[in-house]
Each structure stands twice: as structure tokens, then as C-alpha cells.
Scaffold this active site. Structure first.
Site, PDB file in Angstrom:
ATOM      1  N   ASP A  13       0.867  -1.161   0.000  1.00 46.42           N
ATOM      2  CA  ASP A  13       0.000   0.000   0.000  1.00 46.42           C
ATOM      3  C   ASP A  13       0.919   1.230   0.000  1.00 46.42           C
ATOM      4  OD1 ASP A  13      -2.495   1.495   0.622  1.00 46.42           O
ATOM      5  OD2 ASP A  13      -1.439   1.880   2.495  1.00 46.42           O
ATOM      6  N   ASP A  15      -0.122   5.109   0.645  1.00 50.26           N
ATOM      7  CA  ASP A  15      -0.409   6.088   1.698  1.00 50.26           C
ATOM      8  C   ASP A  15      -0.499   5.389   3.056  1.00 50.26           C
ATOM      9  OD1 ASP A  15      -0.616   8.010  -0.253  1.00 50.26           O
ATOM     10  OD2 ASP A  15      -2.794   8.028  -0.301  1.00 50.26           O
TER      11      ASP A  15
HETATM   12  P1  B16 Z   1      -6.687   9.900  -4.162  1.00 53.08           P
HETATM   13  P2  B16 Z   1      -3.749   3.935  -0.272  1.00 53.08           P
HETATM   14  C1  B16 Z   1      -5.643   5.801  -0.484  1.00 53.08           C
HETATM   15  O1  B16 Z   1      -4.322   5.394  -0.713  1.00 53.08           O
HETATM   16  C2  B16 Z   1      -5.722   6.674   0.777  1.00 53.08           C
HETATM   17  O2  B16 Z   1      -5.406   5.900   1.925  1.00 53.08           O
HETATM   18  C3  B16 Z   1      -7.118   7.196   0.913  1.00 53.08           C
HETATM   19  O3  B16 Z   1      -7.207   8.044   2.048  1.00 53.08           O
HETATM   20  C4  B16 Z   1      -7.505   7.984  -0.349  1.00 53.08           C
HETATM   21  O4  B16 Z   1      -8.844   8.441  -0.265  1.00 53.08           O
HETATM   22  C5  B16 Z   1      -7.358   7.065  -1.558  1.00 53.08           C
HETATM   23  O5  B16 Z   1      -6.012   6.580  -1.621  1.00 53.08           O
HETATM   24  C6  B16 Z   1      -7.658   7.800  -2.845  1.00 53.08           C
HETATM   25  O6  B16 Z   1      -6.667   8.767  -3.022  1.00 53.08           O
HETATM   26  O7  B16 Z   1      -7.702  10.919  -3.778  1.00 53.08           O
HETATM   27  O8  B16 Z   1      -5.262  10.431  -4.149  1.00 53.08           O
HETATM   28  O9  B16 Z   1      -7.022   9.224  -5.465  1.00 53.08           O
HETATM   29  O10 B16 Z   1      -3.762   3.917   1.212  1.00 53.08           O
HETATM   30  O11 B16 Z   1      -4.642   2.896  -0.929  1.00 53.08           O
HETATM   31  O12 B16 Z   1      -2.351   3.959  -0.830  1.00 53.08           O
HETATM   32 MG    MG Z   2      -2.996   3.124   3.115  1.00 52.12          MG
END
Ligand code: B16
Ligand code: MG
Length: 216
Positions: A13, A15
């Protein structure tokens, strides 16, 4: 370790695992919520880990008594993303810790394929900012999928792109939604930080990122 015998690829993952963007997500959603007069705090922000941008907005709108059209919601998510992208510009290679960098390098030297698998449509931008552009054997992100975590789609796409069977993949996640997605994909799930830890579905709970070297 049995994990190292079965496992050929490790899917990370982004974030909350490879780097920390939570504070930027929080600031950007807070800016939007304040403008709309909707209550938003860190606890609600924690519920947004791993879920898509639109699903995140819908969680935030649970606190609103107004109904918004799909068009309005699309405008809101675009507005949030504009603020978020500006904040991401402040990130650089220093936001990738030595622990993460060294652990990734060591796992690769031990023969594992390494992938980034994130719900974020900003994945490639973030990877560039922190100096990991081109590092992973495959990248699957929010732009590649129609269903975000807890659906297994992003992990199945990442595994397919490196040609490794899902049963030979392990996932490292900070979100409960991500652990659910990994298990739904038939993969080993390792929880690091966040609500992934203690959610009850994880196969391993990691003490730190470098703890991976004790497992693989
Ligand atoms: P975006 P991950 C996720 O990343 C985040 O944890 C989540 O908070 C966010 O809403 C989602 O990506 C979408 O992100 O707005 O940048 O497209 O944890 O799956 O790496
Ligand atoms: Mg994450």
C-alpha cells in the site's frame, strides 16, 4: 519462515505504508468541509484510509443535512484533489525514510518482486516526489480500477502485472479496508499501523516496516 517459502511478491500500500500523506489528505478534506460547513476531524479522517476519493467524500457528507447531486460531488472531489496536489508538491525524497528505502532494497536482493498497490489516483505523482519512480516491478493504482479497497481489484491487477499468482503474494497495509481486500484476493495480509492492526483479519502484525526482514 513459511512466509518466505510461499511468497514470491510483496504488494505495498502507498499512503500510510511507503510514505505518510495522511496529514495532507486531512488538510485538503478539512478545507472542503469547512467551506461546506460540515464537521470533520482526525477520527473521521482515519475512516478514509484506503477508500476511494468519492467514497471518502460520502463518509464526510454523512455529517451534512444537505443532499448533493453526483455532479456537485464530482466538483467537491476535484476541489479537494486540487488542494491535496498542491500540498503533495512539498514532498521530496526526504519523505521516504531510510528504513523503508533500505528494507525495500534488501527484500529485492532476497529475490522478491515488489509492487505498489494503492487506491490513490495520485500514486505515480507521489512515487515521483519521493524518488521511487520506476522502482517497483509493477504499480496498480486508483486509475486502474473501478472498485476500491475493500474490493480486491487493485491487488489482483498488481499481481497480474508481475505474473505472480495471488496465492504467492503478500500485502502490507495500514487500512482495515486494505487487509479485507488482501484476504478477498486470496493473499497473505500483513498489518502495519492504522486500523489494519488488530482488525482481526491480518495474518501478521508488523512492529515496524523493517520487521518485514524477519518474515521474508
Ligand atoms: P486519491 P492507499 C488511499 O491510498 C488513501 O489511503 C485514501 O485516504 C484515499 O482516499 C485514496 O487513496 C484515494 O486517493 O484521492 O489520491 O485518489 O492507502 O490505498 O495507498
Ligand atoms: Mg494506506
Amino acid at each position: 519462515m513459511i512466509a518466505s517459502v510461499l511468497c514470491k511478491a510483496i504488494l505495498f500500500d502507498l499512503d500510510g505504508v511507503i510514505c505518510s500523506t495522511d496529514k495532507f489528505h486531512y488538510q485538503a478534506w478539512k478545507t472542503l468541509a469547512d467551506r461546506l460547513g460540515i464537521y470533520f476531524d482526525e477520527e473521521i479522517n482515519n475512516r478514509l484510509r484506503g477508500v476511494s476519493r468519492m467514497d471518502s467524500l460520502n463518509i464526510i457528507l454523512e455529517r451534512s443535512d444537505k443532499q448533493y447531486t453526483q455532479k456537485e460531488k464530482e466538483i467537491f472531489t476535484a476541489e479537494k484533489n486540487g488542494v491535496y496536489r498542491e500540498l503533495l508538491k512539498s514532498m521530496g525524497p526526504a519523505d521516504l525514510t531510510d528504513e523503508v528505502k533500505d528494507t525495500l532494497a534488501e527484500l529485492r536482493s532476497r529475490g522478491y518482486k515488489l509492487s505498489a498497490a494503492s487506491s490513490s489516483k495520485n500514486t505515480k505523482f507521489i512515487l515521483r516526489q519521493i524518488g521511487l519512480d520506476g522502482f517497483f516491478d509493477s504499480v496498480a493504482d486508483g486509475a486502474d480500477i473501478t472498485r476500491s479497497k475493500p474490493d480486491p481489484e487493485v491487488f489482483l491487477v498488481a499481481a497480474k502485472r508481475i505474473g505472480v499468482d495471488p496465492t504467492n503474494c503478500a500485502v502490507v497495509e495500514d487500512a482495515k479496508a486494505g487487509i479485507e481486500a488482501a484476504k478477498a484476493a486470496g493473499m497473505m495480509a500483513l498489518a502495519l499501523f492504522g486500523d489494519a492492526k488488530g482488525c482481526g483479519l491480518e495474518d501478521y502484525s508488523l512492529k515496524s516496516f523493517s520487521d518485514l526482514l524477519n518474515i521474508f
